[in-house]
Design a protein around this motif. Structure first.
Motif, PDB file in Angstrom:
ATOM      1  N   UNK A  11      40.218-108.648   3.889  1.00 10.64           N
ATOM      2  CA  UNK A  11      39.294-107.669   4.461  1.00 10.64           C
ATOM      3  C   UNK A  11      37.932-108.335   4.648  1.00 10.64           C
ATOM      4  N   UNK A  12      37.469-108.489   5.878  1.00 14.87           N
ATOM      5  CA  UNK A  12      36.159-109.098   6.106  1.00 14.87           C
ATOM      6  C   UNK A  12      35.044-108.402   5.325  1.00 14.87           C
ATOM      7  N   UNK A  13      34.182-109.223   4.736  1.00 10.09           N
ATOM      8  CA  UNK A  13      33.015-108.762   3.983  1.00 10.09           C
ATOM      9  C   UNK A  13      33.389-108.120   2.649  1.00 10.09           C
ATOM     10  N   UNK A  14      34.670-108.140   2.286  1.00 11.70           N
ATOM     11  CA  UNK A  14      35.087-107.611   0.988  1.00 11.70           C
ATOM     12  C   UNK A  14      35.940-108.636   0.240  1.00 11.70           C
ATOM     13  N   UNK A  15      37.180-108.801   0.664  1.00 10.46           N
ATOM     14  CA  UNK A  15      38.067-109.701  -0.080  1.00 10.46           C
ATOM     15  C   UNK A  15      38.060-111.125   0.446  1.00 10.46           C
ATOM     16  N   UNK A  16      37.355-111.362   1.540  1.00  4.18           N
ATOM     17  CA  UNK A  16      37.437-112.676   2.177  1.00  4.18           C
ATOM     18  C   UNK A  16      36.440-113.692   1.631  1.00  4.18           C
ATOM     19  N   UNK A  17      35.629-113.328   0.651  1.00  8.14           N
ATOM     20  CA  UNK A  17      34.677-114.278   0.080  1.00  8.14           C
ATOM     21  C   UNK A  17      35.438-115.459  -0.512  1.00  8.14           C
ATOM     22  N   UNK A  18      34.901-116.653  -0.319  1.00  7.75           N
ATOM     23  CA  UNK A  18      35.613-117.869  -0.699  1.00  7.75           C
ATOM     24  C   UNK A  18      36.018-117.871  -2.161  1.00  7.75           C
ATOM     25  N   UNK A  19      35.129-117.457  -3.051  1.00  5.15           N
ATOM     26  CA  UNK A  19      35.439-117.470  -4.479  1.00  5.15           C
ATOM     27  C   UNK A  19      36.557-116.489  -4.814  1.00  5.15           C
ATOM     28  N   UNK A  20      36.610-115.384  -4.080  1.00  6.33           N
ATOM     29  CA  UNK A  20      37.649-114.388  -4.336  1.00  6.33           C
ATOM     30  C   UNK A  20      39.021-114.900  -3.914  1.00  6.33           C
ATOM     31  N   UNK A  21      39.107-115.482  -2.722  1.00  8.97           N
ATOM     32  CA  UNK A  21      40.372-116.033  -2.242  1.00  8.97           C
ATOM     33  C   UNK A  21      40.822-117.173  -3.154  1.00  8.97           C
ATOM     34  N   UNK A  22      39.890-118.035  -3.524  1.00 12.12           N
ATOM     35  CA  UNK A  22      40.200-119.156  -4.405  1.00 12.12           C
ATOM     36  C   UNK A  22      40.714-118.654  -5.758  1.00 12.12           C
ATOM     37  N   UNK A  23      40.114-117.598  -6.276  1.00 14.78           N
ATOM     38  CA  UNK A  23      40.536-117.051  -7.562  1.00 14.78           C
ATOM     39  C   UNK A  23      41.961-116.528  -7.542  1.00 14.78           C
TER      40      UNK A  23
ATOM     41  N   UNK B   6      42.013-114.524  13.749  1.00 14.06           N
ATOM     42  CA  UNK B   6      43.094-115.459  13.407  1.00 14.06           C
ATOM     43  C   UNK B   6      42.590-116.675  12.635  1.00 14.06           C
ATOM     44  N   UNK B   7      41.394-117.152  12.966  1.00 10.21           N
ATOM     45  CA  UNK B   7      40.846-118.310  12.255  1.00 10.21           C
ATOM     46  C   UNK B   7      40.552-117.974  10.795  1.00 10.21           C
ATOM     47  N   UNK B   8      40.055-116.765  10.538  1.00 11.16           N
ATOM     48  CA  UNK B   8      39.786-116.355   9.154  1.00 11.16           C
ATOM     49  C   UNK B   8      41.077-116.232   8.358  1.00 11.16           C
ATOM     50  N   UNK B   9      42.121-115.689   8.981  1.00  4.23           N
ATOM     51  CA  UNK B   9      43.420-115.578   8.305  1.00  4.23           C
ATOM     52  C   UNK B   9      43.978-116.967   8.015  1.00  4.23           C
ATOM     53  N   UNK B  10      43.890-117.853   8.990  1.00  2.00           N
ATOM     54  CA  UNK B  10      44.398-119.211   8.806  1.00  2.00           C
ATOM     55  C   UNK B  10      43.648-119.929   7.690  1.00  2.00           C
ATOM     56  N   UNK B  11      42.333-119.705   7.593  1.00  2.00           N
ATOM     57  CA  UNK B  11      41.539-120.333   6.541  1.00  2.00           C
ATOM     58  C   UNK B  11      41.975-119.833   5.168  1.00  2.00           C
ATOM     59  N   UNK B  12      42.207-118.523   5.040  1.00  2.00           N
ATOM     60  CA  UNK B  12      42.668-117.977   3.760  1.00  2.00           C
ATOM     61  C   UNK B  12      44.033-118.549   3.381  1.00  2.00           C
TER      62      UNK B  12
END
Length: 250
Positions: free
Chosen positions: A176-188, A232-238
């Motif tokens: 979710x942009x601006x919520x779950x997509x923060x780098x530290x959150x995805x990394x965690x 799509x780029x944000x999804x691919x990055x995650x």
């Protein structure tokens, strides 16, 4: 004296469906049980949250319905998934269904859960579960509370229990942009999933607004109406973050 007949196991069913690819491997019979203790801001099926939106049913009824499709399901390498709502809100019905779908119909079984009520899953229920689709909605505890209204710790405890049991898990993570997509959150989430040793797939699911009409039909405001879908780029990055931890991310 003849043995006393076992009383039927009952519960509340919202609906059932046949699906391909999103509820476990192959074509699957999916039973959506009514009721959920979470109040996710991005819920796309808010109609499944109240128990009153379902109908009383027995495990016998659901198994009979699934039995109509077993030949088709077996041919596709599929199975049956118990979903919701939150199926562990009705652990007796969920456990009975998993047992009978697995042993009576010979189907691969999956449990689709947030893990918040994982403590209600008995060892017997999990022994009848071939795959758990586990929603880990956030790694940040405060964000998880904001997203769902509940605590993250029970989900993490349940994930560790599944790892100890060696139960196969597919992690689901909604981006979710601006919520779950923060780098530290995805990394965690990625680091935790990789640490378990039993996660064979991660579904990075792009946030969408397809459920917004259901919110309106219920007289509710959709909280994320102004939130954009990820690119799509944000999804691919995650997905690349999960892949960097050795996980199969799709």
């Amino acid at each position: 004296m003849p043995p006393t007949a076992k009383p039927p196991v009952t519960g509340v069913l919202h609906s059932w469906d046949l699906s391909t690819g999103v509820d476990g491997p192959g074509t699957r019979f999916v039973a959506f049980l009514a009721g959920c203790p979470l109040r996710c801001l991005y819920c796309h099926n808010p109609d499944t949250r109240p128990m009153r939106h379902g109908r009383p049913c027995t495990a016998d009824e659901i198994v009979r319905e699934a039995a109509k499709y077993t030949a088709f399901i077996h041919a596709s390498g599929g199975g049956a998934t118990i979903s919701g709502g939150e199926p562990l809100l009705q652990p007796a019905l969920t456990g009975e269904l998993l047992h009978r779908l697995k042993h009576d119909l010979g189907l691969h079984t999956a449990l689709d859960t947030s893990g918040f009520l994982g403590a209600r899953a008995t060892d017997a229920l999990l022994a009848d579960t071939d795959l758990v689709l586990l929603d880990i909605k956030s790694w940040d505890h405060a964000l998880y509370r904001h997203l769902t209204g509940q605590r993250l710790a029970p989900t993490l405890d349940f994930a560790r229990r599944l790892a100890d049991l060696g139960t196969e898990v597919w992690v689901r993570f909604v981006l979710v942009p601006h919520l779950t997509d923060l780098a530290a959150n995805v990394e965690g989430v990625a680091a935790f999933a990789a640490s378990l040793g039993n996660v064979t797939r991660v579904d990075v699911l792009p946030f969408h607004k397809l459920g917004a009409p259901k919110w309106r039909a219920l007289g509710l405001d959709f909280p994320l109406a102004d939130t954009p879908a990820p690119t799509p780029a944000q999804v691919a990055e995650a997905r690349s973050v999960f892949a960097a931890h050795g996980l199969h991310a799709v």
